[in-house]
Motif scaffolding. Structure first.
Motif, mmCIF file in Angstrom:
data_model
loop_
_atom_site.group_PDB
_atom_site.id
_atom_site.type_symbol
_atom_site.label_atom_id
_atom_site.label_comp_id
_atom_site.label_asym_id
_atom_site.label_seq_id
_atom_site.Cartn_x
_atom_site.Cartn_y
_atom_site.Cartn_z
ATOM 1 N N GLN A 3 0.849 -1.184 0.000
ATOM 2 C CA GLN A 3 0.000 0.000 0.000
ATOM 3 C C GLN A 3 0.888 1.238 0.000
ATOM 4 O O GLN A 3 1.997 1.227 0.504
ATOM 5 N N GLY A 4 0.328 2.300 -0.523
ATOM 6 C CA GLY A 4 1.039 3.565 -0.445
ATOM 7 C C GLY A 4 1.007 4.085 0.982
ATOM 8 O O GLY A 4 0.204 3.655 1.810
ATOM 9 N N GLU A 5 1.888 5.039 1.255
ATOM 10 C CA GLU A 5 1.974 5.580 2.606
ATOM 11 C C GLU A 5 0.686 6.290 3.006
ATOM 12 O O GLU A 5 0.215 6.171 4.134
ATOM 13 N N ARG A 6 0.079 6.993 2.075
ATOM 14 C CA ARG A 6 -1.177 7.705 2.370
ATOM 15 C C ARG A 6 -2.300 6.728 2.693
ATOM 16 O O ARG A 6 -3.032 6.918 3.656
ATOM 17 N N ARG A 7 -2.411 5.680 1.909
ATOM 18 C CA ARG A 7 -3.473 4.694 2.157
ATOM 19 C C ARG A 7 -3.254 3.967 3.486
ATOM 20 O O ARG A 7 -4.197 3.711 4.222
ATOM 21 N N ALA A 8 -2.028 3.649 3.787
ATOM 22 C CA ALA A 8 -1.718 3.012 5.063
ATOM 23 C C ALA A 8 -2.080 3.938 6.224
ATOM 24 O O ALA A 8 -2.622 3.491 7.241
ATOM 25 N N ALA A 9 -1.798 5.229 6.080
ATOM 26 C CA ALA A 9 -2.139 6.194 7.130
ATOM 27 C C ALA A 9 -3.651 6.296 7.302
ATOM 28 O O ALA A 9 -4.152 6.418 8.429
ATOM 29 N N LEU A 10 -4.398 6.229 6.210
ATOM 30 C CA LEU A 10 -5.863 6.282 6.299
ATOM 31 C C LEU A 10 -6.424 5.058 7.027
ATOM 32 O O LEU A 10 -7.325 5.181 7.859
ATOM 33 N N TRP A 11 -5.905 3.880 6.711
ATOM 34 C CA TRP A 11 -6.368 2.671 7.403
ATOM 35 C C TRP A 11 -6.008 2.710 8.884
ATOM 36 O O TRP A 11 -6.778 2.284 9.739
ATOM 37 N N THR A 12 -4.829 3.234 9.196
ATOM 38 C CA THR A 12 -4.427 3.357 10.587
ATOM 39 C C THR A 12 -5.347 4.321 11.324
ATOM 40 O O THR A 12 -5.801 4.042 12.440
ATOM 41 N N ALA A 13 -5.645 5.452 10.706
ATOM 42 C CA ALA A 13 -6.548 6.428 11.318
ATOM 43 C C ALA A 13 -7.948 5.846 11.493
ATOM 44 O O ALA A 13 -8.611 6.104 12.501
ATOM 45 N N ALA A 14 -8.392 5.047 10.526
ATOM 46 C CA ALA A 14 -9.713 4.421 10.644
ATOM 47 C C ALA A 14 -9.776 3.509 11.858
ATOM 48 O O ALA A 14 -10.800 3.422 12.533
ATOM 49 N N TRP A 15 -8.683 2.843 12.174
ATOM 50 C CA TRP A 15 -8.667 1.974 13.355
ATOM 51 C C TRP A 15 -8.528 2.794 14.637
ATOM 52 O O TRP A 15 -9.260 2.602 15.599
ATOM 53 N N VAL A 16 -7.612 3.740 14.642
ATOM 54 C CA VAL A 16 -7.339 4.507 15.854
ATOM 55 C C VAL A 16 -8.551 5.334 16.276
ATOM 56 O O VAL A 16 -8.868 5.442 17.457
ATOM 57 N N PHE A 17 -9.255 5.917 15.311
ATOM 58 C CA PHE A 17 -10.404 6.770 15.619
ATOM 59 C C PHE A 17 -11.736 6.042 15.492
ATOM 60 O O PHE A 17 -12.795 6.683 15.458
ATOM 61 N N ASN A 18 -11.708 4.728 15.437
ATOM 62 C CA ASN A 18 -12.928 3.930 15.374
ATOM 63 C C ASN A 18 -13.649 4.044 16.717
ATOM 64 O O ASN A 18 -13.099 3.674 17.754
ATOM 65 N N PRO A 19 -14.900 4.526 16.721
ATOM 66 C CA PRO A 19 -15.589 4.713 18.006
ATOM 67 C C PRO A 19 -15.815 3.409 18.771
ATOM 68 O O PRO A 19 -15.823 3.412 20.003
ATOM 69 N N ILE A 20 -15.959 2.316 18.076
ATOM 70 C CA ILE A 20 -16.142 1.034 18.773
ATOM 71 C C ILE A 20 -14.856 0.642 19.491
ATOM 72 O O ILE A 20 -14.882 0.238 20.657
ATOM 73 N N ALA A 21 -13.723 0.779 18.818
ATOM 74 C CA ALA A 21 -12.438 0.459 19.461
ATOM 75 C C ALA A 21 -12.171 1.386 20.635
ATOM 76 O O ALA A 21 -11.674 0.952 21.681
ATOM 77 N N ILE A 22 -12.522 2.641 20.496
ATOM 78 C CA ILE A 22 -12.322 3.597 21.593
ATOM 79 C C ILE A 22 -13.201 3.215 22.775
ATOM 80 O O ILE A 22 -12.742 3.188 23.923
ATOM 81 N N ASN A 23 -14.471 2.907 22.520
ATOM 82 C CA ASN A 23 -15.395 2.553 23.598
ATOM 83 C C ASN A 23 -14.964 1.272 24.312
ATOM 84 O O ASN A 23 -14.978 1.203 25.543
ATOM 85 N N VAL A 24 -14.571 0.273 23.549
ATOM 86 C CA VAL A 24 -14.143 -0.987 24.161
ATOM 87 C C VAL A 24 -12.897 -0.760 25.003
ATOM 88 O O VAL A 24 -12.756 -1.321 26.089
ATOM 89 N N SER A 25 -12.003 0.089 24.543
ATOM 90 C CA SER A 25 -10.767 0.347 25.274
ATOM 91 C C SER A 25 -11.004 1.103 26.574
ATOM 92 O O SER A 25 -10.199 1.011 27.496
#
Length: 146
Positions: A3-25
């Motif tokens: 993946q390109g660096e931009r696409r990898a950063a977008l997928w990472t942001a999608a996980w980090v700012f995922n409200p379900i992951a935040i709530n579970v954490s």
């Protein structure tokens, strides 16, 4: 992986700012850390750094037991092509040195950490970490036998 660096950063942001992951954490759940350890093990496997991958995998299984289900897939991934050998016959569970090494290192990490915590906390650690999940009667719990 490719993946390109931009696409990898977008997928990472999608996980980090995922409200379900935040709530579970927020409930004290360490699944994000375990996912990080599993992803690190997968990356290290792709880089053919077998010992480091086994260390991360053993630590992930120690923290939460569910990554043990990834074990068979990892062992099957470590095949002749992974090791740089060509084989005309492929046996499903043929014991290769690399598979045995990965299994031995990750198992040693798991039991080594469990042993250290047992020495520190005794029976209470074993009961709370493992045995309680087998004897509890809450049917909404993942490891409940009921």
């Amino acid at each position: 992986r490719h993946q390109g660096e931009r696409r990898a950063a977008l997928w990472t942001a999608a996980w980090v700012f995922n409200p379900i992951a935040i709530n579970v954490s927020t409930r004290g759940n360490a699944d994000s850390i375990v996912c990080l350890l599993i992803l690190a093990a997968a990356l290290l496997l792709l880089e053919k750094r077998l010992t480091a991958a086994a260390l991360f995998y053993g630590l992930a299984v120690h923290m939460r037991i569910f990554p043990v289900f990834f074990g068979p897939s990892i062992l099957l991934f470590i095949d002749d092509a992974y090791c740089g050998r060509s084989s005309a016959q492929h046996v499903f569970l043929q014991a290769r040195r690399e598979r045995l090494w990965f299994f031995a290192v990750s198992t040693a990490v798991f039991f080594g950490l469990a042993g250290v915590l047992y020495v520190m906390y005794g029976w209470e650690f074993l009961y709370e970490a493992y045995i309680y999940h087998l004897v509890r009667t809450d049917n909404r719990h993942n490891f409940s036998v009921y």
